[in-house]
Write a protein that holds these residues in place. Structure first.
Motif, short mmCIF file in Angstrom:
data_model
loop_
_atom_site.label_atom_id
_atom_site.label_comp_id
_atom_site.label_asym_id
_atom_site.label_seq_id
_atom_site.Cartn_x
_atom_site.Cartn_y
_atom_site.Cartn_z
N GLU A 269 0.83 -1.21 0.00
CA GLU A 269 0.00 0.00 0.00
C GLU A 269 0.86 1.26 0.00
O GLU A 269 0.60 2.22 -0.73
CB GLU A 269 -0.94 -0.01 1.20
N ASN B 133 8.03 12.43 -6.41
CA ASN B 133 7.21 11.27 -6.74
C ASN B 133 8.16 10.25 -7.36
O ASN B 133 8.48 10.32 -8.53
CB ASN B 133 6.12 11.70 -7.73
N THR C 262 0.54 4.00 -2.94
CA THR C 262 0.02 5.35 -2.65
C THR C 262 1.13 6.37 -2.45
O THR C 262 0.92 7.56 -2.63
CB THR C 262 -0.83 5.34 -1.36
N GLU D 155 2.13 7.12 0.32
CA GLU D 155 1.84 7.78 1.61
C GLU D 155 2.80 7.28 2.68
O GLU D 155 3.17 6.10 2.69
CB GLU D 155 0.39 7.51 2.02
#
Lengths: 377, 255
Positions: free
Chosen positions: A29, A197, A33, A35
């Motif tokens: 995850e 990113n 993401t 995150e």
């Protein structure tokens, strides 16, 4: 391993439990993401995995270079991104360990051990491999320094509570003007810029960090004015084996997944591991992984024994980083179409591996370091 | 408050292999570790002591090998370790183990609560806890999946096959816990490095007033072999396969 104490074996047991049960389930995850996995990282902080090198006299675990490498490998096997977050805090501690006074060590290590992350701020848009081009400035005004400048590609940039920052006190002096400072995140004028990113290690946080008229006490200067380059180089010498160990962790993850898959995947009525072509690939992956691990641990043992280790640290970072790229590329090949699919965890390993050839000194710079050592008269 | 947490130092069964030809049980690669449910028991005791204050004494009995568990158990939040090591406890049964634990618990004295795992990962007889409570003449509550303590009143939620049961008891008491009760902590670096500084006391059988001979198992084991399931490997093909399968299943008494 054959040369670990019982405490060290227990530490590895705990690290494995954390890596397998806490990190690994959250890895996908965080990768998808981008995150920041605070819950997982906070658990790692609770276990003390962000502060491995802080000496016992400052309340830390005082791990040897060898143990730090073994831990880093185990963590990276589960998620190289999360391992990078914890490792980068350790990296930020080295300038303080190398050049800090007793008071500075207490200041920095107390912050880290209260459960906070740190960041090492050297790289700038115009100063990557060429650290002498650092443009950030530190101007002495009475009992303070005033810092100005932009740092980029800073691991933990937005999540750290304290930074070790490199700035020049005199640009005309080039490398000899470079100086190192402790800067707390909550000082006026410290701000976080763009977040990268990234292709890989996406669970880690990488941002610009901007210093605008940041006032810090003169007592936050590490060593003397002009010691910065020396401190930065010693820091990177100390941390290189850790990056090598991360790369070995990625290799091991790729190797184990490939062996499992090659035994399970059947084509033409037999597991693909029955094919000599696959067997030779797996054997080469295992040989290269073991060789990289041995080189990493050799550099660490030299460091722990107090012997010169700069050359070996550069060698192991280069070899392990290049090996991780090769081994993960082969792992994707063994998995075939599934290896290329984002539904399987293999392509993540390949993306994570690439940074190992780039950060904390590109593998080209490492070769310059090695050449410098072997050509020295 | 004084809480005793009991644990067993067992071989990790995941690493035990059975030789396919001789069915011999190969233990060479298996390492000792704290039996998993006992980690829940330890965690339960440590959390209770954290809330109510007081000390947690880890207790175990076994052979001298048990000494190797000291740093592991002491890194899990307990205050100190007490253990009995004697050769007669090799392959001990639940009766001998409970007898040894009871003598050690009496020696420790003044306990308010004893926490055991529901069963060990090797034999899982579920007997040691209840036997220990009987020998100490204190109430026992098994299959605990939740507990709360109010003064000397302990409320226990028991997970049974057909539902839950809430029961209360007064201290001192003994509970055996299921893995549902908590998530055992992962010992941190400082806890591991600090473990050797915590007190660990080794008892001998004599210290506890025990005759070592009484600790030996009552049953004698003549051999130990791994189980092997022999499959029939019957493959049915063609049109009549389904009917043939039905006939075989009937013959075997499955339908």
């Amino acid at each position: 391993m054959y040369d670990l104490t019982q405490e060290e074996q227990l530490i590895i047991q705990s690290v494995r439990e954390y890596a397998e049960n806490v990190m690994a389930p959250a890895a996908k995850e965080a990768d998808v993401t981008g995150e920041f996995p605070w819950e997982v990282i906070n658990k790692g902080i609770e276990l003390g995995l962000h502060a491995l090198s802080i000496p016992e006299e400052y309340g830390g675990p005082g791990m040897s270079a060898l143990m730090s490498a073994v831990i880093s490998e185990e963590l990276s096997k589960a998620c190289a991104g999360m391992a990078t977050t914890l490792g980068a805090t350790g990296l930020s501690c080295y300038p303080v360990l190398i050049a800090g006074t007793d008071e500075q060590k207490k200041l920095y290590f107390d912050i880290i051990q209260s459960g906070k992350l740190g960041a090492f701020c050297l790289t700038e848009p115009g100063a990557g491999s060429d650290s002498g081009s650092v443009a950030a400035t530190a101007v002495r005004e009475g009992g303070e320094y005033v810092l100005n400048g932009n740092k980029t590609f800073i691991t933990n940039g937005a999540v750290a509570s304290v930074y070790t920052v490199f700035a020049t006190v005199d640009r005309a002096k080039g490398l000899k003007g470079l100086s190192a400072f402790i800067v707390e995140r909550d000082r006026a004028g410290v701000s976080v810029g763009k977040e990268e990113n990234k292709m890989g290690i996406r669970a880690s946080n990488t941002t610009d960090v901007i210093f605008t008229n940041v006032r810090i006490p003169a007592g936050h200067l590490l060593g003397k004015e002009g010691d910065g380059f020396k401190i930065a180089m010693k820091t990177l010498d100390s941390s290189r084996a850790g990056v090598g160990a991360q790369a070995v962790g990625i290799c091991q993850a790729a190797l184990e997944a490939s062996i499992r898959y090659a035994n399970e995947r059947k084509q033409f009525g037999a597991p693909i591991s029955a094919n000599q072509g696959i067997q030779f690939m797996l054997a080469d992956m295992a040989i290269q992984t073991e060789a990289a691990r041995a080189l990493v641990r050799h550099a660490c043992r030299l460091q722990d024994a107090g012997q010169p280790y700069g050359k070996e640290a550069a060698m192991c970072k280069t070899f392990a980083g290049d090996t991780a790229m090769k081994v993960t590329t082969d792992a994707v090949q063994i998995f075939g179409g599934y290896g290329y699919s984002r539904d399987y965890p293999i392509e993540k390993l390949m993306r994570d591996a690439k940074i190992m050839q780039i950060f904390e000194g590109t593998n080209q710079i490492q070769r310059v370091v090695v050449a410098g050592h072997i050509l020295r008269p | 408050m004084k809480i005793i947490v009991c644990y067993k130092w067992t071989l990790d069964e995941a690493d035990i292999r059975v030789d396919a030809a001789t069915r011999a049980v190969l233990k060479e690669r298996a390492k000792y570790r704290i039996s998993p449910y006992d980690r829940n028991a330890v965690e339960c005791g440590v959390r209770l002591a954290g809330k109510s204050g007081g000390e947690v004494v880890a207790l175990s009995v076994g052979t001298a090998e048990l000494g190797n568990s000291a740093k592991d158990i002491l890194s899990r939040g307990v205050t100190r370790l007490a253990w009995l090591g004697c050769q007669e406890l090799e392959d001990a049964d639940a009766a001998g183990t409970a007898r040894a634990l009871a003598a050690a618990a009496r020696k420790i004295g003044d306990y308010d609560l004893i926490v055991c795992g529901e069963g060990s990962s090797d034999s899982y007889s579920q007997q040691t806890g209840p036997r220990l409570a009987e020998l100490l003449d204190i109430p026992v509550v098994t299959c605990a999946s939740e507990i709360s303590l109010d003064g000397s009143r302990l409320t226990v939620k028991r997970k049974l096959e057909e539902g839950f049961e809430i029961t209360e008891t007064t201290l001192p008491a003994l509970i055996t816990v299921l893995p549902d009760i908590n998530e055992p902590r992962i010992p941190g670096l400082k806890e591991i490095l600090g473990a050797s500084k915590k007190p660990a006391e080794r008892f001998s059988a004599e210290d506890l007033g025990l005759d070592p001979e009484t600790l030996k198992p009552l049953a004698r084991r003549d051999s130990l072999l791994g189980t092997a399931t022999d499959r029939r490997r019957i493959v049915l093909k063609g049109e009549g396969a389904a009917a043939e399968l039905l006939t075989i299943l009937k013959q075997e008494g499955f339908c």
